[in-house]
Design an enzyme around this catalytic site. Structure first.
Site, PDB file in Angstrom:
ATOM      1  N   ASP A  10      55.564  22.176  39.948  1.00 56.67           N
ATOM      2  CA  ASP A  10      55.884  21.495  40.946  1.00 56.67           C
ATOM      3  C   ASP A  10      54.722  20.488  40.714  1.00 56.67           C
ATOM      4  O   ASP A  10      53.467  20.534  41.012  1.00 56.67           O
ATOM      5  CB  ASP A  10      55.366  22.010  42.318  1.00 56.67           C
ATOM      6  CG  ASP A  10      55.708  20.960  43.409  1.00 56.67           C
ATOM      7  OD1 ASP A  10      56.381  19.761  43.236  1.00 56.67           O
ATOM      8  OD2 ASP A  10      54.869  21.163  44.306  1.00 56.67           O
ATOM      9  N   GLU A  69      60.693  20.493  39.224  1.00 60.00           N
ATOM     10  CA  GLU A  69      61.468  19.722  40.226  1.00 60.00           C
ATOM     11  C   GLU A  69      61.584  18.139  39.348  1.00 60.00           C
ATOM     12  O   GLU A  69      60.605  17.797  38.907  1.00 60.00           O
ATOM     13  CB  GLU A  69      60.648  19.591  41.522  1.00 60.00           C
ATOM     14  CG  GLU A  69      60.852  20.645  42.440  1.00 60.00           C
ATOM     15  CD  GLU A  69      60.104  20.519  43.736  1.00 60.00           C
ATOM     16  OE1 GLU A  69      60.667  20.983  44.632  1.00 60.00           O
ATOM     17  OE2 GLU A  69      59.862  19.550  44.090  1.00 60.00           O
ATOM     18  N   ASP A 142      51.839  23.914  46.907  1.00 56.98           N
ATOM     19  CA  ASP A 142      52.155  23.658  45.492  1.00 56.98           C
ATOM     20  C   ASP A 142      52.656  24.594  44.822  1.00 56.98           C
ATOM     21  O   ASP A 142      53.553  24.571  43.939  1.00 56.98           O
ATOM     22  CB  ASP A 142      51.176  22.596  44.936  1.00 56.98           C
ATOM     23  CG  ASP A 142      50.911  21.316  45.715  1.00 56.98           C
ATOM     24  OD1 ASP A 142      51.711  20.432  45.648  1.00 56.98           O
ATOM     25  OD2 ASP A 142      49.904  21.160  46.245  1.00 56.98           O
TER      26      ASP A 142
END
Length: 167
Positions: A10, A69, A142
């Site tokens: 991430d 992502e 995170d």
């Protein structure tokens, strides 16, 4: 370790979450999760830290694949550019190690774990802990998001094997 090991990322310019998950006999289990904090350094230094720390995680665990992502673009283009640069540093570390990297939209990750693309972060974290058999685990947001991306990727891999459909 038998099975497949996946690195979930991430990316962020100040905090990059990472999660390493192994799937053994159809069961996902946690290997390592954490965050890479870059502090208040200039952008070049932050990108260098992201690159070297992601490379170190790869070296430590030897994942077969990585997933991260996609960049979420909102109204702040400056933030989107910084996020894209952080993502690029993480991608470069993965590419340098010869890993293929799958990319997932944030809504796709949420839907894969929770069943709803607009799920709250707390719902995603809860499901990540359940899937990994870590009830009550409290990772930084995170790191939890990175683990969610890794689990999402494992779900997609499993579906591909079952259906023979390309991603």
């Amino acid at each position: 370790m038998a099975g497949v090991v996946v690195l979930g990322l991430d990316p962020g310019s100040r905090v990059t979450g990472f999660g390493v998950v192994a799937e053994v006999s159809g069961q996902a289990r946690l290997v390592e999760a954490g965050t890479i904090r870059t502090g208040d350094k200039d952008m070049a230094a932050r990108l260098g830290i992201i690159f070297s720390k992601v490379a170190a995680v790869i070296e430590r665990h030897g994942p077969a694949e990585a997933a991260m992502e996609n960049v979420f673009v909102a109204e702040n283009t400056a933030s989107a550019l910084k996020l894209g640069q952080a993502r690029g540093a993480a991608l470069a570390a993965c590419g340098g190690a010869g890993l293929t990297v799958a990319a997932y939209a944030p809504m796709e990750v949420k839907k894969s774990l929770v069943g709803a693309g607009r799920a709250e972060k707390s719902q995603v974290a809860f499901m990540v802990a359940r899937v990994l058999g870590m009830k009550g685990a409290a990772w930084p947001t995170d790191a939890s998001d990175a683990l969610a991306v890794a689990v999402c990727h494992l779900n997609h891999r499993r579906m591909q094997r079952l259906t023979g459909a390309p991603r």
